[in-house]
Design an enzyme around this catalytic site. Structure first.
Site, short mmCIF file in Angstrom:
data_model
loop_
_atom_site.label_atom_id
_atom_site.label_comp_id
_atom_site.label_asym_id
_atom_site.label_seq_id
_atom_site.Cartn_x
_atom_site.Cartn_y
_atom_site.Cartn_z
N GLY A 163 -0.04 5.46 -4.41
CA GLY A 163 -0.66 6.74 -4.76
C GLY A 163 -0.03 7.88 -3.98
N ARG A 164 0.13 7.68 -2.67
CA ARG A 164 0.71 8.74 -1.83
C ARG A 164 2.17 9.01 -2.22
NH1 ARG A 164 -1.27 5.98 3.52
NH2 ARG A 164 -1.89 4.44 1.96
N SER A 171 -7.72 -5.44 -5.22
CA SER A 171 -8.80 -6.02 -4.41
C SER A 171 -10.13 -5.96 -5.17
CB SER A 171 -8.92 -5.28 -3.08
OG SER A 171 -9.53 -4.02 -3.28
N THR A 172 -11.08 -6.76 -4.69
CA THR A 172 -12.41 -6.73 -5.31
C THR A 172 -13.03 -5.33 -5.16
OG1 THR A 172 -13.21 -7.72 -3.24
CG2 THR A 172 -12.99 -9.20 -5.11
N GLU A 173 -12.53 -4.56 -4.20
CA GLU A 173 -13.05 -3.20 -3.97
C GLU A 173 -12.31 -2.17 -4.84
OE1 GLU A 173 -12.27 -5.32 -1.27
OE2 GLU A 173 -14.40 -5.84 -1.22
N ASN A 174 -11.16 -2.53 -5.37
CA ASN A 174 -10.40 -1.56 -6.17
C ASN A 174 -11.06 -1.22 -7.51
OD1 ASN A 174 -7.16 -2.75 -4.97
ND2 ASN A 174 -8.31 -0.97 -4.30
N GLU A 216 1.14 -13.42 12.28
CA GLU A 216 1.62 -12.22 12.97
C GLU A 216 1.41 -11.03 12.03
OE1 GLU A 216 2.67 -12.01 16.07
OE2 GLU A 216 2.39 -14.17 16.32
N ASP A 253 0.82 -1.21 0.00
CA ASP A 253 0.00 0.00 0.00
C ASP A 253 0.86 1.26 0.00
OD1 ASP A 253 -2.40 1.35 -0.02
OD2 ASP A 253 -2.71 1.24 2.15
C1 IPE Z 1 -5.55 -2.72 -0.27
O1 IPE Z 1 -5.23 -1.38 -0.35
C2 IPE Z 1 -5.48 -3.35 -1.63
C3 IPE Z 1 -4.14 -3.48 -2.20
C4 IPE Z 1 -3.02 -3.15 -1.64
C5 IPE Z 1 -4.09 -4.06 -3.51
P1 IPE Z 1 -6.30 -0.22 -0.53
O2 IPE Z 1 -5.53 1.03 -0.63
O3 IPE Z 1 -7.22 -0.55 -1.64
O4 IPE Z 1 -7.12 -0.31 0.84
P2 IPE Z 1 -7.94 0.78 1.63
O5 IPE Z 1 -8.93 1.38 0.67
O6 IPE Z 1 -6.97 1.82 2.11
O7 IPE Z 1 -8.56 0.05 2.77
C1 IPE Z 2 -1.57 0.30 -3.38
O1 IPE Z 2 -1.39 1.66 -3.46
C2 IPE Z 2 -1.82 -0.32 -4.72
C3 IPE Z 2 -3.22 -0.69 -4.97
C4 IPE Z 2 -4.20 -0.61 -4.13
C5 IPE Z 2 -3.50 -1.22 -6.28
P1 IPE Z 2 -2.57 2.68 -3.41
O2 IPE Z 2 -2.98 3.03 -4.81
O3 IPE Z 2 -3.68 2.20 -2.56
O4 IPE Z 2 -1.87 3.93 -2.75
P2 IPE Z 2 -2.49 4.93 -1.69
O5 IPE Z 2 -3.03 4.12 -0.56
O6 IPE Z 2 -3.58 5.69 -2.39
O7 IPE Z 2 -1.35 5.79 -1.31
MG MG Z 3 -4.12 2.40 -0.58
#
Ligand code: IPE
Ligand code: IPE
Ligand code: MG
Length: 254
Positions: free
Chosen positions: A25-26, A67-70, A208, A22
């Site tokens: 994006g940031r 994820s399924t939510e992405n 863990e 994770d």
């Molecule tokens: C979890 O991260 C999914 C992946 C790393 C692929 P997200 O960034 O989608 O999760 P939330 O929205 O912060 O819970």
């Molecule tokens: C994780 O990075 C990758 C995926 C979820 C595909 P993010 O895209 O969630 O990055 P943040 O959380 O917005 O920084």
């Molecule tokens: Mg994220």
């Protein structure tokens, strides 16, 4: 390190490490760059981490890619992420295969663009003979969806007369997309968020958990080493008693 720590720490490092990658994006936003650059750098971090894992005794890595939510993200970001799967498999599959890695993609195949489903099927078939290292990529994966699918498989088998009697944990576990993989020892999430976001809900039971502040594109051997060192200081009790409780010295003192 104290005697107590030696007595209760896991003897060996984790065999199976799962990573919630994770913070892409940031990482990009902090640099004033488009998010896709963060995702691209994230693929580089994945390459570094896969390369480093065996040196720590890790035999299986499971990474959360989508994820399924992405799917609820803007269409252009979803399409960028799909594009990265195409290019990752295209550029890395041969090398992974040659280095003994078996690739397995967790999650629902249905719902993926047709060409990606085909790429994934081919990559799995091409590496199926490897057994030195298992790389599981969770893509279009949700822990709840995976449990639903496992239950559905059991129901289908029962209806076909292939299953009867009471359901056991082994029965359900056999229908999960992780079936056959070693137990998950350690789940790491980067970026400072402290939640599972629907990752490995069943498999997390006695894993863990380690949360690291580093953003995923900055990950690599050093950060993985830190996570594994933290794991080494944990006591895994699985609901049993702390070994120190039964140690003679404690009884004598009481
Ligand atoms: C979890 O991260 C999914 C992946 C790393 C692929 P997200 O960034 O989608 O999760 P939330 O929205 O912060 O819970
Ligand atoms: C994780 O990075 C990758 C995926 C979820 C595909 P993010 O895209 O969630 O990055 P943040 O959380 O917005 O920084
Ligand atoms: Mg994220």
């Amino acid at each position: 390190m104290s005697v107590e720590t030696v007595a209760t720490a896991p003897e060996k490092g984790p065999r199976h490490v799962a990573l919630i990658m994770d913070g892409n994006g940031r990482w990009a936003e902090r640099r004033g760059l488009p998010r896709v650059v963060g995702h691209r750098e994230g693929v580089q971090a994945l390459r570094r981490t896969i390369k480093a894992a065996p040196d720590f005794g890790v035999r299986c890595l499971t990474v959360f890619g989508f994820s399924t939510e992405n799917w609820s993200r803007p269409a252009d970001e979803v399409s960028d992420l799909m594009g990265l799967v195409r290019s990752f498999v295209g550029s890395d599959l041969k090398r992974l295969e040659a280095s003994g890695v078996r690739l397995r993609v967790l999650g629902r195949r249905k719902g993926l663009p047709g060409d990606i489903a085909a790429i994934v099927d081919r990559a799995e078939a091409q590496t199926a003979h490897n057994d030195r290292f298992l790389l599981q990529v969770a893509f279009n994966y949700g822990g709840r969806a995976d449990l639903v699918d496992a239950a559905q498989r059991l129901l289908d088998r029962a209806r076909a007369g292939l299953f009867e009697g009471d359901v056991t944990e082994d029965d359900l576990g056999a229908g999960l997309s992780t079936a056959g993989a070693p137990p998950v020892d350690l789940i790491v999430r980067t970026s400072g968020e402290q939640r599972l976001s629907n990752f490995l809900l069943w498999e997390a039971a006695y894993a863990e958990l380690v949360f690291q502040d580093i953003l995923w594109p900055d990950y690599g051997a050093e950060a993985l080493g830190e996570a594994i060192a933290l794991y080494g200081n944990r006591e895994r009790r699985y609901g049993g008693r702390d070994v120190l409780t039964d140690a003679p010295v404690v009884k004598a003192a009481g």
